[in-house]
Design an enzyme around this catalytic site. Structure first.
Site, PDB file in Angstrom:
ATOM      1  N   HIS A 161       0.843  -1.193   0.000  1.00 42.84           N
ATOM      2  CA  HIS A 161       0.000   0.000   0.000  1.00 42.84           C
ATOM      3  C   HIS A 161       0.877   1.241   0.000  1.00 42.84           C
ATOM      4  CE1 HIS A 161      -3.775  -2.099   0.516  1.00 42.84           C
ATOM      5  NE2 HIS A 161      -3.273  -2.790   1.525  1.00 42.84           N
ATOM      6  N   CYS A 203      -0.465   2.054  -5.045  1.00 45.84           N
ATOM      7  CA  CYS A 203      -1.174   3.279  -5.422  1.00 45.84           C
ATOM      8  C   CYS A 203      -0.188   4.438  -5.551  1.00 45.84           C
ATOM      9  CB  CYS A 203      -2.248   3.612  -4.386  1.00 45.84           C
ATOM     10  SG  CYS A 203      -3.557   2.369  -4.260  1.00 45.84           S
TER      11      CYS A 203
END
Length: 376
Positions: A161, A203
């Site tokens: 992440h 991301c």
């Protein structure tokens, strides 16, 4: 008459010397060429650092991503002593895993990507920001150690992440882009790599290596600023997503490349991503003078030569991921890990090797002709 004999004597002596020098030069060329082939045959000096930074069962897909890359580089010829695999968590051992000791990324669960032959170099809480930076810079005192040199090519794969300018470790600690960039700059200063390829599946991945000051670095990211990276699909039995789209598309590219006579370029890999299917815009930035179309993908992913034929690495069955990549001949196929299944094909000598060999033959031929003239 004496002068004539002296002239002939000097000519024969000169031709003998030319013959001896020619033989020595030819042998030197052959030895030098053989040495260069050997240095590639043993894998050259290529290293891979594969990192899953996520903890908890909900991040099952990040562990699968890293394990798929592990199978890819190992299947293409890198040995475990040149692969550093870091898993912040290993869902195969989680009590919520309905398939103990196994992990699947395909919906048909054709082949587990986890097994007893997977060598994990660092796991659990030991996978930290500092541990990762120490591996890069060589400042760590305990294994795993990256024993690269100024002649090495280094592949770094990160999954987890992230956000603008960082990636999370254990969903808490953050590796900042500035610290990552500084570590690579330190690697350059210490002579710990020649060229580097960094892939990040997270991301806003494109922000993870800004600014990129160190030279000879290619950075391929799954998403740009303000873009997310998405999962491909979930498994209703496992109850969680099992692989990310960017990683699945990358593995798919290698499966499709089995039809090519030679290894594709880095530019071919970048062009293979379809934003409408990946749900983000993968991008490549570089601090290298080499253009991506001139960079063979096997510089970072495999031993060469010989080149392992990609078709021997993949399971030929189709799956319903094919619907996501309708232009391609195969779906996302799992890699086989058994090295005995590999079929090795030699690409033949390069243009430079042809010139080298032709020069050697000409020198030997000229020397042999001189020897015949001397005898006669």
């Amino acid at each position: 008459q004496k002068a004539n004999i002296g002239w002939r004597s000097r000519l024969c002596f000169g031709m003998r010397r030319a013959f001896a020098v020619g033989i020595l030069v030819a042998l030197g060329l052959l030895t030098s060429n053989q040495g260069s082939i050997t240095s590639h045959d043993d894998g050259g000096d290529t290293w891979a650092i594969l990192v899953d930074t996520s903890r908890y069962f909900v991040n099952y897909r990040h562990a699968t991503n890293a394990l798929l890359f592990y199978e890819l580089v190992r299947g293409l010829g890198l040995t475990d002593d040149r692969i550093l695999l870091l898993l912040a968590d290993h869902p195969s051992a989680d009590p919520r895993n309905p398939f103990p000791a196994r992990m699947f990324f395909r919906e048909d669960r054709g082949q587990s990507v986890s097994g007893p032959d997977v060598e994990v170099d660092l796991k659990g809480h030991d996978v930290s920001v500092q541990a990762f930076l120490d591996i890069l810079t060589g400042e760590g005192k305990s294994p795993p150690l990256l024993r690269s040199s100024r002649k090495s090519r280094v592949l770094i794969y990160l999954t987890g992440h992230g956000g603008e300018g960082f990636i999370k470790f254990h969903d808490i600690d953050e590796l900042a882009s500035s610290d990552f960039g500084d570590a690579i700059q330190t690697m350059h200063t210490k002579g710990r790599y020649h060229e580097m390829l960094v892939l990040a599946d997270t991301c806003q991945a494109a922000t993870l290596l800004k600014p990129m000051a160190a030279p000879n670095v290619f950075f391929l990211s799954s998403s740009r600023l303000n873009e997310n990276s998405y999962a491909l699909h979930g498994d209703p039995t496992i109850g969680i997503s099992t692989v990310d789209r960017f990683t699945a598309a990358t593995i798919h590219f290698f499966a499709r490349s089995s039809e090519l006579a030679t290894a594709p370029s880095l530019a071919d890999l970048v062009d293979s991503y379809e934003p409408s299917l990946v749900y983000s815009q993968p991008s490549l930035v570089s601090s290298s003078a080499r253009r991506p179309e001139k960079v063979s993908i096997d510089d970072f992913f495999s031993m060469r030569p010989p080149v392992v034929h990609f078709a021997a690495l993949v399971n030929g069955t189709r799956n319903n991921a094919e619907a996501l990549w309708p232009n391609l001949d195969h779906g996302v196929d799992v890699l086989k890990r058994t090295s005995s299944n590999l079929r090795v094909t030699s690409p033949g000598p390069s243009t430079a090797e042809y010139v080298w060999q032709s020069t050697t033959v000409l020198i030997l031929g000229a020397s042999l002709l001189g020897f015949i003239l001397i005898v006669n």
